[in-house]
Scaffold this motif. Structure first.
Motif, PDB file in Angstrom:
ATOM      1  N   UNK A  39      12.018 -16.570 -21.236  1.00 25.21           N
ATOM      2  CA  UNK A  39      10.926 -17.239 -20.537  1.00 25.21           C
ATOM      3  C   UNK A  39       9.748 -17.446 -21.484  1.00 25.21           C
ATOM      4  N   UNK A  40       9.488 -16.461 -22.349  1.00 22.75           N
ATOM      5  CA  UNK A  40       8.404 -16.597 -23.320  1.00 22.75           C
ATOM      6  C   UNK A  40       8.643 -17.730 -24.298  1.00 22.75           C
ATOM      7  N   UNK A  41       9.888 -17.894 -24.740  1.00 21.73           N
ATOM      8  CA  UNK A  41      10.211 -18.991 -25.654  1.00 21.73           C
ATOM      9  C   UNK A  41      10.024 -20.327 -24.953  1.00 21.73           C
ATOM     10  N   UNK A  42      10.459 -20.422 -23.709  1.00 23.92           N
ATOM     11  CA  UNK A  42      10.282 -21.651 -22.935  1.00 23.92           C
ATOM     12  C   UNK A  42       8.803 -21.998 -22.791  1.00 23.92           C
ATOM     13  N   UNK A  43       7.977 -21.011 -22.498  1.00 25.18           N
ATOM     14  CA  UNK A  43       6.542 -21.260 -22.353  1.00 25.18           C
ATOM     15  C   UNK A  43       5.903 -21.644 -23.682  1.00 25.18           C
ATOM     16  N   UNK A  44       6.359 -21.056 -24.771  1.00 26.75           N
ATOM     17  CA  UNK A  44       5.828 -21.429 -26.083  1.00 26.75           C
ATOM     18  C   UNK A  44       6.169 -22.875 -26.421  1.00 26.75           C
ATOM     19  N   UNK A  45       7.393 -23.289 -26.106  1.00 29.50           N
ATOM     20  CA  UNK A  45       7.800 -24.661 -26.393  1.00 29.50           C
ATOM     21  C   UNK A  45       7.027 -25.673 -25.547  1.00 29.50           C
ATOM     22  N   UNK A  46       6.610 -25.277 -24.363  1.00 30.09           N
ATOM     23  CA  UNK A  46       5.840 -26.171 -23.498  1.00 30.09           C
ATOM     24  C   UNK A  46       4.345 -26.027 -23.712  1.00 30.09           C
ATOM     25  N   UNK A  47       3.957 -25.287 -24.749  1.00 33.13           N
ATOM     26  CA  UNK A  47       2.551 -25.045 -25.095  1.00 33.13           C
ATOM     27  C   UNK A  47       1.790 -24.361 -23.958  1.00 33.13           C
ATOM     28  N   UNK A  48       2.419 -23.368 -23.376  1.00 37.08           N
ATOM     29  CA  UNK A  48       1.833 -22.611 -22.277  1.00 37.08           C
ATOM     30  C   UNK A  48       1.817 -21.119 -22.632  1.00 37.08           C
ATOM     31  N   UNK A  49       1.472 -20.802 -23.870  1.00 35.95           N
ATOM     32  CA  UNK A  49       1.563 -19.417 -24.333  1.00 35.95           C
ATOM     33  C   UNK A  49       0.568 -18.502 -23.617  1.00 35.95           C
ATOM     34  N   UNK A  50      -0.589 -19.007 -23.220  1.00 33.86           N
ATOM     35  CA  UNK A  50      -1.552 -18.171 -22.498  1.00 33.86           C
ATOM     36  C   UNK A  50      -0.971 -17.723 -21.172  1.00 33.86           C
ATOM     37  N   UNK A  51      -0.245 -18.600 -20.495  1.00 24.20           N
ATOM     38  CA  UNK A  51       0.352 -18.218 -19.219  1.00 24.20           C
ATOM     39  C   UNK A  51       1.440 -17.170 -19.414  1.00 24.20           C
ATOM     40  N   UNK A  52       2.212 -17.300 -20.482  1.00 28.38           N
ATOM     41  CA  UNK A  52       3.219 -16.291 -20.773  1.00 28.38           C
ATOM     42  C   UNK A  52       2.599 -14.946 -21.092  1.00 28.38           C
ATOM     43  N   UNK A  53       1.522 -14.953 -21.840  1.00 31.16           N
ATOM     44  CA  UNK A  53       0.818 -13.717 -22.166  1.00 31.16           C
ATOM     45  C   UNK A  53       0.200 -13.101 -20.917  1.00 31.16           C
ATOM     46  N   UNK A  54      -0.371 -13.936 -20.067  1.00 29.51           N
ATOM     47  CA  UNK A  54      -0.981 -13.426 -18.833  1.00 29.51           C
ATOM     48  C   UNK A  54       0.077 -12.828 -17.920  1.00 29.51           C
ATOM     49  N   UNK A  55       1.226 -13.461 -17.828  1.00 33.11           N
ATOM     50  CA  UNK A  55       2.278 -12.935 -16.955  1.00 33.11           C
ATOM     51  C   UNK A  55       2.849 -11.630 -17.511  1.00 33.11           C
ATOM     52  N   UNK A  56       2.976 -11.524 -18.822  1.00 32.03           N
ATOM     53  CA  UNK A  56       3.504 -10.282 -19.388  1.00 32.03           C
ATOM     54  C   UNK A  56       2.544  -9.120 -19.157  1.00 32.03           C
ATOM     55  N   UNK A  57       1.252  -9.396 -19.222  1.00 37.14           N
ATOM     56  CA  UNK A  57       0.284  -8.336 -18.963  1.00 37.14           C
ATOM     57  C   UNK A  57       0.115  -8.075 -17.472  1.00 37.14           C
ATOM     58  N   UNK A  58       0.435  -9.036 -16.636  1.00 35.79           N
ATOM     59  CA  UNK A  58       0.344  -8.824 -15.198  1.00 35.79           C
ATOM     60  C   UNK A  58       1.486  -7.940 -14.698  1.00 35.79           C
ATOM     61  N   UNK A  59       2.614  -7.956 -15.392  1.00 35.37           N
ATOM     62  CA  UNK A  59       3.767  -7.147 -14.990  1.00 35.37           C
ATOM     63  C   UNK A  59       3.539  -5.671 -15.309  1.00 35.37           C
ATOM     64  N   UNK A  70      -1.950 -19.568  -8.515  1.00 31.72           N
ATOM     65  CA  UNK A  70      -1.647 -20.887  -7.962  1.00 31.72           C
ATOM     66  C   UNK A  70      -2.549 -21.240  -6.804  1.00 31.72           C
ATOM     67  N   UNK A  71      -2.859 -20.247  -5.968  1.00 35.27           N
ATOM     68  CA  UNK A  71      -3.764 -20.493  -4.847  1.00 35.27           C
ATOM     69  C   UNK A  71      -5.177 -20.808  -5.338  1.00 35.27           C
ATOM     70  N   UNK A  72      -5.619 -20.094  -6.372  1.00 38.47           N
ATOM     71  CA  UNK A  72      -6.951 -20.349  -6.928  1.00 38.47           C
ATOM     72  C   UNK A  72      -7.009 -21.748  -7.537  1.00 38.47           C
ATOM     73  N   UNK A  73      -5.928 -22.160  -8.209  1.00 39.08           N
ATOM     74  CA  UNK A  73      -5.892 -23.485  -8.825  1.00 39.08           C
ATOM     75  C   UNK A  73      -5.980 -24.575  -7.774  1.00 39.08           C
ATOM     76  N   UNK A  74      -5.273 -24.383  -6.656  1.00 37.42           N
ATOM     77  CA  UNK A  74      -5.248 -25.419  -5.609  1.00 37.42           C
ATOM     78  C   UNK A  74      -6.524 -25.471  -4.772  1.00 37.42           C
ATOM     79  N   UNK A  80      -5.456 -22.725 -17.000  1.00 37.67           N
ATOM     80  CA  UNK A  80      -5.636 -21.712 -18.034  1.00 37.67           C
ATOM     81  C   UNK A  80      -6.775 -20.748 -17.704  1.00 37.67           C
ATOM     82  N   UNK A  81      -7.822 -21.244 -17.095  1.00 32.23           N
ATOM     83  CA  UNK A  81      -8.930 -20.369 -16.718  1.00 32.23           C
ATOM     84  C   UNK A  81      -8.527 -19.422 -15.594  1.00 32.23           C
TER      85      UNK A  81
END
Length: 80
Positions: A2-22, A57-61, A68-69
């Protein structure tokens, strides 16, 4: 993977946030089970990760805050 997929889609902050949220969920699973139960720690991490993703997702909507914020705010809250 999942981290590699997020890096390829230029979403590394979201991958980092999810890893620290777990991490807090895994710690709570460890405290509840009382031993090195991979099932309890995995379930706690899964619940924590899904809750951060859904809340972000709820905050974004519901606000004008961008993705990213929103993930960065939950990233810092999970580290705290």
């Amino acid at each position: 993977p999942i981290g590699v997929f997020l890096m390829l889609r230029r979403m590394s902050l979201m991958g980092d946030a999810m890893s620290h949220a777990v991490l807090p969920g895994a710690a709570i699973g460890y405290l509840v089970a009382g031993s090195l139960s991979l099932t309890a720690m995995g379930l706690g991490g899964l619940i924590a990760g899904l809750s951060v993703a859904l809340l972000s997702g709820a905050v974004i909507r519901m606000t004008v805050l961008q993705e990213d914020a929103s993930f960065a705010s939950f990233y810092l809250a999970s580290l705290a």
